[in-house]
Design a protein around this motif. Structure first.
Motif, PDB file in Angstrom:
ATOM      1  N   ALA A   1       1.941  -3.803   4.586  1.00 54.15           N
ATOM      2  CA  ALA A   1       1.896  -2.354   4.330  1.00 54.15           C
ATOM      3  C   ALA A   1       0.657  -1.993   3.513  1.00 54.15           C
ATOM      4  CB  ALA A   1       3.162  -1.901   3.614  1.00 54.15           C
ATOM      5  N   LEU A   2       0.347  -2.794   2.507  1.00 56.76           N
ATOM      6  CA  LEU A   2      -0.838  -2.543   1.692  1.00 56.76           C
ATOM      7  C   LEU A   2      -2.119  -2.677   2.516  1.00 56.76           C
ATOM      8  CD1 LEU A   2       0.169  -4.401  -1.587  1.00 56.76           C
ATOM      9  CD2 LEU A   2      -0.236  -1.935  -1.348  1.00 56.76           C
TER      10      LEU A   2
ATOM     11  N   MET B   1      -6.789  -0.425   5.330  1.00 57.34           N
ATOM     12  CA  MET B   1      -7.622  -0.270   6.518  1.00 57.34           C
ATOM     13  C   MET B   1      -7.757   1.200   6.909  1.00 57.34           C
ATOM     14  SD  MET B   1      -6.691  -3.561   8.841  1.00 57.34           S
ATOM     15  CE  MET B   1      -5.546  -4.644   8.012  1.00 57.34           C
ATOM     16  N   MET B   2      -6.672   1.950   6.829  1.00 54.94           N
ATOM     17  CA  MET B   2      -6.720   3.374   7.155  1.00 54.94           C
ATOM     18  C   MET B   2      -7.659   4.110   6.202  1.00 54.94           C
ATOM     19  SD  MET B   2      -5.446   6.612   6.084  1.00 54.94           S
ATOM     20  CE  MET B   2      -4.166   6.161   4.959  1.00 54.94           C
TER      21      MET B   2
ATOM     22  N   PRO C   1      -7.311   0.392  -6.446  1.00 55.98           N
ATOM     23  CA  PRO C   1      -5.952   0.060  -6.910  1.00 55.98           C
ATOM     24  C   PRO C   1      -5.173  -0.808  -5.915  1.00 55.98           C
ATOM     25  CG  PRO C   1      -6.447   2.336  -7.419  1.00 55.98           C
ATOM     26  CD  PRO C   1      -7.578   1.835  -6.559  1.00 55.98           C
ATOM     27  N   ILE C   2      -5.402  -0.604  -4.620  1.00 54.86           N
ATOM     28  CA  ILE C   2      -4.754  -1.466  -3.622  1.00 54.86           C
ATOM     29  C   ILE C   2      -5.308  -2.887  -3.745  1.00 54.86           C
ATOM     30  CG2 ILE C   2      -4.460  -1.920  -1.146  1.00 54.86           C
ATOM     31  CD1 ILE C   2      -4.499   1.154  -0.747  1.00 54.86           C
ATOM     32  N   ASN C   3      -6.635  -3.002  -3.888  1.00 52.44           N
ATOM     33  CA  ASN C   3      -7.245  -4.323  -4.087  1.00 52.44           C
ATOM     34  C   ASN C   3      -6.627  -5.031  -5.288  1.00 52.44           C
ATOM     35  OD1 ASN C   3      -8.994  -3.494  -2.067  1.00 52.44           O
ATOM     36  ND2 ASN C   3     -10.807  -3.436  -3.362  1.00 52.44           N
TER      37      ASN C   3
ATOM     38  N   ASP D   1       6.140 -10.249  -0.983  1.00 57.15           N
ATOM     39  CA  ASP D   1       6.508 -10.659   0.371  1.00 57.15           C
ATOM     40  C   ASP D   1       5.479 -10.175   1.388  1.00 57.15           C
ATOM     41  OD1 ASP D   1       7.328  -7.903   1.296  1.00 57.15           O
ATOM     42  OD2 ASP D   1       8.792  -8.184  -0.314  1.00 57.15           O
ATOM     43  N   GLN D   2       5.594 -10.741   2.579  1.00 56.14           N
ATOM     44  CA  GLN D   2       4.642 -10.447   3.655  1.00 56.14           C
ATOM     45  C   GLN D   2       4.713  -8.982   4.086  1.00 56.14           C
ATOM     46  OE1 GLN D   2       2.354 -12.766   4.793  1.00 56.14           O
ATOM     47  NE2 GLN D   2       1.428 -11.048   5.875  1.00 56.14           N
TER      48      GLN D   2
END
Length: 156
Positions: A122-123, A128-129, A105-107, A116-117
Motif C-alpha cells: 500500500a505504501l 508510485m502514484m 514521510p512514506i520513505n 507486513d507485506q
C-alpha cells in the motif's frame, strides 16, 4: 560578463530540471515494473538505500535551483519571457512540496520497517502514484526551461 553569468545560471536551471525530470521518467518507465517484487526482506537494500541517496542528492540540487530561479525571475521581470521563469519556479516548488511533505514521510515509514507485506504494498503504491504526479510537475518545469531558451533564441 553579466550576460555570461545569467546564461550560466539559466543553463544550470535547464540542466538540473533535466536531471529531475529524467529521474522521474526513469522511475516510472524503468524501475516501477520491478517494484512489484519488493518484499520485507529486500526493501531496505532495493528501496531505502536508493531513495536515501536520491534525497541527499536533491537536497543539494534543489535549493540552488530555487536561488537560480529567483535570479531568472528578477532578470526577466519586465521581459516577455518572464512567464517561463514563473512556470519553472512553480514546477520546482510544486515538486519540492510533493516530495518533502508527502513522499519523504512514506520513505521514512518504509525505512523504519513495516509490519507486513500488505502495508508495504500500500505504501509503495501511494509512493508510485505521488511520483507520477511529480513526474508531470517536473515535465512542466522542463518545458518551461525549453520555452525559455526557445524564446531567448528568437530574441537574439
Amino acid at each position: 560578463m553579466k550576460t555570461i553569468l545569467l546564461n550560466l545560471n539559466a543553463g544550470y536551471v535547464f540542466f538540473t530540471s533535466s536531471i529531475y525530470m529524467g529521474v522521474m521518467w526513469a522511475l516510472h518507465f524503468f524501475w516501477y515494473p520491478s517494484w512489484q517484487y519488493l518484499n520485507l526482506g529486500n526493501v531496505q537494500d532495493a528501496f531505502v538505500g536508493p531513495t536515501g541517496e536520491a534525497t541527499k542528492f536533491f537536497t543539494i540540487l534543489v535549493p540552488i535551483m530555487m536561488v537560480s530561479c529567483i535570479i531568472m525571475i528578477i532578470t526577466e521581470w519586465k521581459q516577455p519571457a518572464r512567464w517561463t521563469t514563473w512556470l519553472i519556479s512553480a514546477g520546482i516548488v510544486g515538486a519540492t512540496i510533493v516530495g518533502k511533505l508527502i513522499i519523504i514521510p512514506i520513505n521514512e515509514t518504509i525505512a523504519a520497517g513495516v509490519a507486513d507485506q500488505a502495508t508495504l504494498n500500500a505504501l509503495l503504491e501511494r509512493w508510485m502514484m505521488l511520483n507520477n504526479i511529480r513526474m508531470a510537475i517536473t515535465t512542466v518545469m522542463w518545458l518551461g526551461c525549453l520555452f525559455y531558451f526557445m524564446y531567448k533564441k528568437t530574441e537574439a
